[in-house]
Write an enzyme that holds these catalytic residues in place. Sequence first.
Site: not given
Ligand code: 13P
Length: 247
Positions: A9, A11, A94, A96, A166, A172, A212
């Site tokens: 992803n 982002k 997601h 976010e 997740e 992150g 992560s």
């Molecule tokens: P990270 O791997 O940067 O923690 O992000 C995970 C994520 O949100 C994947 O969709």
Amino acid sequence: MRRRIVAGNWKMNMTPSEAVILCEKLKGLVNNPEVDVVYCVPAIDIMPVAEAVKGTLVKVGAENMYFEEKGAYTGEISAAMLKDAGVSYVILGHSERRMLFGETDEAINKKMKKAIEYGITPIMCCGETLKQREDGITLSHIKSQVKAGFDGIKAEDAENCVIAYEPIWAIGTGKTATSEQAEEVCRAIRECIAELYGAEVADKLRVQYGGSVNASNAAELFNMPDIDGGLVGGASLKEEFGSIVNA
Ligand code: 13P
């Protein structure tokens, strides 16, 4: 036996020209015929990335889409547009998007249905906050997200969907769920799908872990019985993604 699926992803990272360079850099590293590899990229990168991965095993995914067919929805992207641009997967719900853009379970459910209608595989995300985990409501929260997301979706479509677990506190942050914590929730997701559709569908549907994931923890996570791969943020933008795919 479920086929493994590792998706990056990206982002809001990578301009179109940076995206092409990254695809070139990863080319030799992610070509593993035993794993489905997907790059979920910003909308503007979809066409150049689709071009850049031509002739490889990598599939292109989107990070979001809108549920309406077409029309006056300024700034939104439809399933038909994604399909025409070469997209085969789409991340939906997601955390976010849920937290920063107010996406509801109901909207995510509509998006799931629209993606399925267009033959795009949804990767539906679910996950708890740290507070929810501390309050002991992780599993009930996840189950309610899964049930809402799959409301009205037929068994023959559900079995082809992907669910990404997740935990929000692990995204992150460099703080990964332990493989036991991740397995516990991924197993509960599968049980929830079994409740909704029966054991056969639950056995086919793929569940990913995200939060992560990196080259050093991927193998342990992906070896858990109910974890069929990962949804990878930060590490999908580096050569490290190759080691994660091969884990
Ligand atoms: P990270 O791997 O940067 O923690 O992000 C995970 C994520 O949100 C994947 O969709």
